[in-house]
Design a protein around this motif. Structure first.
Motif, mmCIF file in Angstrom:
data_model
loop_
_atom_site.group_PDB
_atom_site.id
_atom_site.type_symbol
_atom_site.label_atom_id
_atom_site.label_comp_id
_atom_site.label_asym_id
_atom_site.label_seq_id
_atom_site.Cartn_x
_atom_site.Cartn_y
_atom_site.Cartn_z
ATOM 1 N N VAL A 75 59.202 126.747 69.232
ATOM 2 C CA VAL A 75 60.006 125.970 69.900
ATOM 3 C C VAL A 75 60.857 124.668 68.617
ATOM 4 N N LEU A 76 61.250 124.514 69.100
ATOM 5 C CA LEU A 76 61.963 123.153 67.632
ATOM 6 C C LEU A 76 63.146 122.379 68.779
ATOM 7 N N ALA A 77 62.567 121.467 68.411
ATOM 8 C CA ALA A 77 62.440 119.604 69.242
ATOM 9 C C ALA A 77 63.969 118.833 68.977
ATOM 10 N N HIS A 78 64.409 118.112 69.129
ATOM 11 C CA HIS A 78 65.356 117.041 68.023
ATOM 12 C C HIS A 78 64.283 115.652 68.526
ATOM 13 N N PRO A 79 64.305 115.327 67.692
ATOM 14 C CA PRO A 79 63.241 113.850 67.671
ATOM 15 C C PRO A 79 63.561 112.901 68.728
ATOM 16 N N GLU A 80 65.067 113.109 69.276
ATOM 17 C CA GLU A 80 65.360 112.317 70.475
ATOM 18 C C GLU A 80 65.102 112.984 71.892
ATOM 19 N N CYS A 81 64.133 113.931 71.662
ATOM 20 C CA CYS A 81 63.569 114.534 73.071
ATOM 21 C C CYS A 81 62.157 113.085 72.773
ATOM 22 N N PRO A 82 61.785 113.058 74.451
ATOM 23 C CA PRO A 82 60.346 111.854 74.178
ATOM 24 C C PRO A 82 59.291 112.728 73.770
ATOM 25 N N ALA A 83 58.034 112.121 73.722
ATOM 26 C CA ALA A 83 57.397 112.316 72.434
ATOM 27 C C ALA A 83 56.747 113.433 72.942
ATOM 28 N N GLU A 84 56.488 113.656 74.424
ATOM 29 C CA GLU A 84 55.632 114.875 74.818
ATOM 30 C C GLU A 84 55.979 116.095 74.929
ATOM 31 N N VAL A 85 57.364 116.509 74.347
ATOM 32 C CA VAL A 85 58.008 117.320 74.729
ATOM 33 C C VAL A 85 57.815 118.045 72.807
ATOM 34 N N ILE A 86 57.922 116.858 71.838
ATOM 35 C CA ILE A 86 57.617 116.950 71.035
ATOM 36 C C ILE A 86 56.024 117.259 70.267
ATOM 37 N N GLU A 87 55.450 116.773 71.342
ATOM 38 C CA GLU A 87 53.952 117.128 71.048
ATOM 39 C C GLU A 87 53.573 118.637 71.750
ATOM 40 N N VAL A 88 54.486 119.436 72.494
ATOM 41 C CA VAL A 88 53.656 121.003 72.840
ATOM 42 C C VAL A 88 55.107 121.144 72.026
#
Ligand code: 13P
Ligand code: SF4
Length: 361
Positions: free
Chosen positions: A233-246
């Protein structure tokens, strides 16, 4: 003439000329759609040569634009650098308005065109130059780092710009240049929170949000991971921190592209705008893409029809007041002149080093 009123014929010549593009996009475009798109692609590519124009296409453009007519494709940082470098007389920005303004700021002598003036951005709309002047009064001596997703008027009030590809690097550079341990990083609250977790510099943030990325939640990611345990799972850094965490990795659209091209994971999920996965998938056949995504309504205003119309008519020219452009240029140029951001040597999780919070303005 209506933008959708072009009825260019799908001739054998057009079919031959556009075959390499069809080979790339056929999994995302129906044969019926292609009969309308291929003649436009051929006509746009002819017009570009006639008019000495280049098309700078962002990673969120639909595949027929991205693979069919984009001369330079990439993330906000790559497109800004190309705008500064390009020798063409005309730049057509296949992206949103702040990107076109950035091109104009960096290339004041060129004609910069955007196919639809309504292609805005919720982040750029979240803050004005007057807001930044007030922030500077409140935090004298603290450097202002502004995300490129802002108007030229806001950039003019800024010390140095950043993109999602280089935000940590720019924040650390700004702190070094100004001899401070605090930096104002505006307007994306989530980018600021994600940067704060990767640096020791204290971050002062604004409450702007990207309307596309703010909608993802940690629960969405956990649900995908439960359904596809082998998916990366690759997430853009404009996502909420809780999304980046997982998530397994965070990076700009270019970093995500690079990750998939280099590692060719068996299965991947790109937590970002929908066209991103389509464009990468056209280049990497061996990876399966799981596709939860959100559409950016602003990016989707750009179509082959209005790109063609722009090249035919010269509408809509993007201008920036020269006094504002001169001040904005300093901030953008400082960013462009930095060495390229370090690409992670190994694509380990770029994740929280610590849980430092930001100070919200
Ligand atoms: P990058 O291409 O810099 O990752 O930015 C994404 C974005 O949201 C641009 O609007
Ligand atoms: Fe703005 Fe988000 Fe759309 Fe990018 S994806 S243009 S940040 S609203």
């Amino acid at each position: 003439m209506a933008a959708d009123g072009f009825q260019l014929p799908f001739t054998p010549e057009v079919e031959r000329e556009t075959r390499p593009v069809w080979d790339k996009v056929q999994r995302h475009v129906t044969p019926m759609e292609w009969r309308a798109q291929a003649p436009l692609i051929a006509a746009i590519n002819r017009l570009k040569a006639e008019k000495d124009a280049v098309i700078l296409a962002h990673n969120y453009m639909t595949p027929e634009i991205f693979h069919g007519v984009g001369d330079f494709v990439g993330d906000s940082l790559a497109l800004a650098k190309e705008a500064a470098r390009s020798k063409a007389r005309i730049i057509v920005q296949a992206g949103v308005h702040f990107m076109a303004e950035t091109s104009k700021v960096l290339s004041p002598d060129k004609t910069v065109l955007i196919p639809d003036l309504r292609a805005g951005c919720s982040l750029a709309a979240s803050i004005t130059g007057a807001d930044v002047r007030l922030i500077k009064q409140r935090y004298p001596g603290v450097p202002v780092v502004t995300y490129v997703n802002t108007t030229a008027e806001v950039k003019a009030e800024t010390d140095i710009c950043c993109t999602s590809a280089n935000a940590v690097q720019v924040v650390e550079e700004a702190a070094r240049l100004f001899g401070t341990d605090r930096v104002i990083l505006i307007p994306d609250e989530f980018l600021a929170r994600n940067v704060a977790r990767q640096t020791d510099i204290r971050i002062i943030a604004w409450q702007g949000r990207c309307e596309v990325h703010e909608r993802f939640t940690a629960a969405d990611i956990l649900e995908i991971k439960a359904a596809y345990p082998d998916a990366e799972v690759l997430a853009h850094p404009e996502c909420p921190a809780e999304v980046i965490e997982v998530s397994d990795f965070t990076g700009s659209t270019a970093a995500m592209n690079d990750y998939v091209l280099t590692r060719k994971p068996k299965r991947v999920v790109l937590i970002t705008e929908c066209s991103m996965a389509d464009n990468v998938a056209a280049d990497v056949r061996e990876t399966e893409f799981v596709r939860p995504c959100n559409l950016c309504p602003h990016m989707k205003r750009i179509t082959l029809e209005n790109i063609y119309e722009t090249l035919l008519t010269g509408r809509h020219e993007v201008t920036v007041d020269p006094a504002i452009a001169e001040r904005a240029r300093l901030a953008v140029q400082r960013m462009v002149d930095l060495p390229p951001p370090a690409t992670p040597a190994r694509y380990d999780l770029v994740k929280a080093r610590h849980h430092v919070d930001v100070e919200l303005i």
